[in-house]
Each structure stands twice: as C-alpha cells, then as structure tokens.
Design a protein around this motif. Structure first.
Motif, PDB file in Angstrom:
ATOM      1  N   TRP A  85      69.837  18.927 -17.039  1.00 37.85           N
ATOM      2  CA  TRP A  85      69.692  19.912 -18.095  1.00 37.85           C
ATOM      3  C   TRP A  85      70.236  19.426 -19.424  1.00 37.85           C
ATOM      4  N   TYR A 131      64.149  26.726 -29.383  1.00 37.95           N
ATOM      5  CA  TYR A 131      63.612  26.802 -28.017  1.00 37.95           C
ATOM      6  C   TYR A 131      62.240  27.466 -27.993  1.00 37.95           C
ATOM      7  N   MET A 154      58.819  25.681 -26.705  1.00 35.71           N
ATOM      8  CA  MET A 154      58.044  26.187 -25.568  1.00 35.71           C
ATOM      9  C   MET A 154      56.606  26.490 -25.964  1.00 35.71           C
ATOM     10  N   THR A 183      67.577  35.080 -24.920  1.00 31.84           N
ATOM     11  CA  THR A 183      66.786  34.375 -23.917  1.00 31.84           C
ATOM     12  C   THR A 183      65.340  34.190 -24.339  1.00 31.84           C
ATOM     13  N   CYS A 184      64.702  33.199 -23.742  1.00 31.27           N
ATOM     14  CA  CYS A 184      63.253  32.999 -23.810  1.00 31.27           C
ATOM     15  C   CYS A 184      62.708  33.292 -22.413  1.00 31.27           C
ATOM     16  N   MET A 190      63.581  30.741 -19.342  1.00 26.99           N
ATOM     17  CA  MET A 190      63.285  29.343 -19.672  1.00 26.99           C
ATOM     18  C   MET A 190      64.400  28.664 -20.460  1.00 26.99           C
ATOM     19  N   GLY A 191      65.186  29.436 -21.173  1.00 32.46           N
ATOM     20  CA  GLY A 191      66.269  28.868 -21.974  1.00 32.46           C
ATOM     21  C   GLY A 191      67.095  29.991 -22.565  1.00 32.46           C
ATOM     22  N   THR A 208      68.831  24.478 -21.774  1.00 36.23           N
ATOM     23  CA  THR A 208      67.566  24.496 -21.033  1.00 36.23           C
ATOM     24  C   THR A 208      67.713  23.496 -19.885  1.00 36.23           C
ATOM     25  N   SER A 209      66.700  23.412 -19.016  1.00 41.96           N
ATOM     26  CA  SER A 209      66.832  22.512 -17.872  1.00 41.96           C
ATOM     27  C   SER A 209      65.470  22.109 -17.335  1.00 41.96           C
ATOM     28  N   MET A 239      62.152  24.136 -16.760  1.00 43.84           N
ATOM     29  CA  MET A 239      60.966  24.214 -17.608  1.00 43.84           C
ATOM     30  C   MET A 239      59.771  23.524 -16.954  1.00 43.84           C
TER      31      MET A 239
END
Length: 472
Positions: free
Chosen positions: A157, A181, A185, A212-213, A225-226, A260-261, A264
């Motif tokens: 991540w 982010y 995305m 958040t996303c 997602m992130g 993020t990590s 995704m």
C-alpha cells in the motif's frame, strides 16, 4: 475460438472473481494463511498504478521515505483510540533470536505512531512546516476472511503523513489528497467514485474526520478505494509534536494521513471485468496493444514487427505475440482474459487484403484498418476505451443508487445490491442498528438533499444525507 472457462458473474460473483484472479495470472494465495503472491501480470498493473499515483503525490509537495516495519507496542498505546481501533488486527512479535523480547513489537498495520515519533524529533520551528512524507510499503492486518487483493493479512500500500502549523491547513490537506485520489481513480482507473465523509462508526481510529472514495462493484457491493484522514491535534498531543511559531510561542501541530492499496486492483477487476475476464483501462494495462502474428510467413512477421515498432515509437506499450506454435484461439482467449485493451490480428489473409483486424476488449467489437495505418488506428482506440470504461462505471453506479425513506424498504432491497440514499439523524444508536439490516453500513455522508425530513432509523429530524450499502 477457444472459450475461457469462468463462472458467470450472474451465477456466482465471488467464484467469478476468484476465477479471473487465477486465470488472468494476477495472484494466488501464499503459504501462510491470508498472504498473497502477486504474479508478474498483477504486479505490472500495480507498478503502473504506483507510478501514476507517485507522480500525483509528489506534485503536492510530499517526498518518499521508508520506515521500519516493526513498531514498539508502547508507540501504539500512546494514542488510545488508535490502539483500540487496531487491536483486533494486530500481529505481535514476542520472541526474537530465541529469546523473549523486553517489549513486544507490532508488525506495521499503519505507520502513524512510528512516523509521529520522528516528526516530534524533526520539527522545531514553524519554518519546518509543512512536513509531508509518503511511504510505499507493506502492512499486516490480521484478517479473519481473507480474499486476494481485497482483504489479505499482508498487502502492498501507499500511505502519506503530513504535519501542519494550523488546523485549517490540515483540513485543506485532507481535502486536497481526497481530490488527488478521486482524480486518479477517474482518470487512471476509469472508476467513478463517490466522495464523502465517513460516519463516526466508520472513522479511522484516532482521526477527527475521515473522508473516503467509495466505488460500486458489479455485484452491487461497495468498496472503499482510498481514505484521507484529518487527525487534528490528536497524534500531536500523544507524541508531543510542537513547534515555535513566529512569535516564539510553542504550539501543537496538526497532522493528516491518507492511503490506498492493492485493493484498487480488486476494485478494477470488479468494476470493469466481464464474463470473459479482465477489461483493463489502457492507462494501467501492461500491454496496451497486442499484435497477434497468425503464421510464420516472413512477410507477416516483418509487417507485425513494423507495426509493433510504430506503436512503441508512439509511446504505446505494445507486445508482439509470435507464438505461432500456439493456436490463435488459445492466444486470443489468453489476452482477453488478461484484459489487453486492443488486439491486432495479422496473418496471410490480412496481408492479401491489405488490412489488419482490430479487436477492442471493452465491447469486443472488430474493425479493420489499412496495414500502414493499423498502428495509428490501434493507438487511437485507447483514449476511446479509457473514456468508455469510465462512462460505464459512472452510469452503472447512477443506475444502481436509489433513494429510500423507510427502514423496511431498505431491509427488503439491500440484498439485491446497490447504494441507497437516506436521511440520517447522526446518532450512534441508529448507525449500529443499520448493521442488523442485512449487513448494511453507512458508506459516507454526501452533499445532497435528504430524501426525507426524518431519519430512516430513528424518525428524528435528519441532520445528514448518507449513502448506505453492503461493502467488502
């Protein structure tokens, strides 16, 4: 043409997901429970994500660094909410070198405590601020129900950590990274996400606010997602991160973190994939165009090589598949499974006709182009495919987001998937009650008018509009 043997999405989505991860040679389970081996194709996708994200992060002023993976237990205990939130997921080392350790070491679940220890040493004056650090590393969180890319005990991540002179600066940084982010995305992963603030029950342990996303997968579940966290002064007080301001007064700094990590990759699979395998956005496809050489004829090989060279010269990640000893059908299915955006098919018949066949992966449509324009035509499809995938992601989420005004209605519909807009009073009791509704959770608070004046759960006056769904 040979067919890929994948479980249809409509029949069993989790089985389809596992099939794609295995058949597209993305990853497989490691020898320790919950661990993951990322295979070359999967890691190449991650490297492209990483490079793009790294560029965007550095543009904000952050610098990359590396910190140890072992954290003294006493570090985590300094911020009580932080250790409380992570305790169920911790992997703890109690012995080393054949002896019991004087203090247990935690295998890094996240790096706030380690980094803030050093921030306190490095920051003396307001001139040292802002301090912005980014890490690319692995973390360990003990997962009870591991799933490749989505929830594994160890995963790759990215985590950023920043220190600012004032609270307002931390607020600004939290919002800036959330937008970084979101754009990544949308522009790179071709995934349309909803951005918003997490509810208190979903907030990062130790944060004042978490943003958040959230993306919607093809099975109707949400995926975080992130995230971007405003940590306020909480960690600064716990680790004594103070600075001298311009008037010589010592003040506590304000901090943020964001991450993020490889999750995704899982999101990309589940947002774009179909019953034939992956559909990769061109921006993260290791091979954007594959030229399928259909026979060994010298002229065919020469033209195929020339098209590959033209594509590479134009900056396209092109690959020439000259494995003529392997059937055309098998090779086509392989590249379709792996999600290559465009295939160029070239054999003696195409040379005779003076045209190459182009196949788009997103809609599986075919077209033809003159041999001397095949490279240009293939390259021209990439932007179209990138946009088409983003548009499809956005359309799917919009079509599967529903206003709901009664708890019974949510209870009836939550199992069918999708996201639900609801009015919420903001009480902890009402958030906890949602957990009993088919595993529903508040994904985030959104900037929209509530669909009803009163809370879906309590009937109290609504304070927020929330997005509710089941999530990975």
């Amino acid at each position: 043409m040979a067919k890929a043997v994948l479980t249809p999405q409509a029949e069993n989505f989790p089985a389809w997901y596992q099939d794609v991860v295995a058949r597209a040679e993305l990853a497989e389970n490691g020898p320790a429970r919950g661990s993951m081996v990322i295979r070359p194709w999967g890691y190449a996708i991650w490297e492209l994500m990483q490079a793009d994200m790294d560029r965007r992060i550095k543009a904000t002023g952050a610098q990359n660094a590396a910190f140890p993976m072992f954290i003294p237990m006493s570090f985590l205990e300094k911020e009580k909410e932080h250790v409380k939130g992570f305790s169920p997921e911790l992997a703890v080392v109690t012995h080393g070198g054949g002896e019991e350790l004087a203090e247990p070491l935690v295998v890094r679940p996240t790096s706030e405590t380690m980094i803030n220890h050093y921030f306190a040493k490095w920051i003396q004056s307001h001139r040292d601020l802002p301090l912005m650090i980014n890490l690319w590393n692995n973390v360990v969180r003990w997962e009870l129900r591991p799933r490749l890319f989505l929830r594994t005990t160890e995963f790759n991540w990215q985590e950023g950590h920043t220190v600012h002179a004032g609270y307002a600066d931390a607020v600004e940084e939290t919002a800036r990274m959330l937008e970084v982010y979101r754009r990544f995305m949308a522009e790179t992963l071709a995934i349309s996400v909803v951005v918003g603030e997490k509810s208190p029950g979903e907030r990062f342990a130790g944060a004042d606010h978490t943003f958040t996303c959230e993306a919607l997968m093809r099975d109707g579940k949400a995926l975080q997602m992130g995230t971007s966290h405003n940590l306020g002064h909480n960690f600064a007080r716990a680790f004594d991160i103070r600075y001298l301001d311009a008037s010589g007064e010592r003040r506590f700094a304000a901090t943020t973190s964001w991450g993020t990590s490889t999750r995704m990759i899982g999101g990309t699979i589940m947002v774009h994939g179909d019953d034939h395998g992956l559909r990769l956005p061109p921006s993260i496809a290791p091979h954007q165009v594959v030229i399928l050489q259909l026979d060994d004829a010298g002229e065919v090989a020469e033209v195929a090589g020339r098209i590959e060279a033209e594509l590479r010269k134009a900056g396209v990640r092109a690959h020439l598949d000259a494995r003529t000893h392997t059937s055309f059908g098998r090779r086509s299915v392989e590249w379709e499974l792996k999600g290559v955006p465009v295939r160029i098919e070239l054999g003696a018949r195409e040379l005779t006709a003076g045209r190459a066949t182009l196949v788009r992966r997103d809609d599986r449509s075919k077209s033809v182009a003159p041999l001397d324009g095949a490279a240009r035509a293939a390259a021209g499809l990439l932007d179209e495919i990138q946009l088409a995938l983003l548009t499809a992601s956005h359309t799917y989420r919009e079509e599967h987001t529903y206003p709901v005004t009664e708890l019974d209605e949510l209870r009836r519909r939550i199992g069918d998937g999708g996201l639900f807009l609801a009015a919420w009073s903001g009480t902890a009791e009402s958030e906890q009650a949602l957990g009993a509704v088919g595993g529903a959770t508040i994904r985030c608070l959104v900037d929209a008018a509530p669909p009803a004046p009163n809370c879906l759960v309590t009937g109290l006056p609504a304070k927020h509009t929330v997005l509710i769904g089941r999530a990975y």
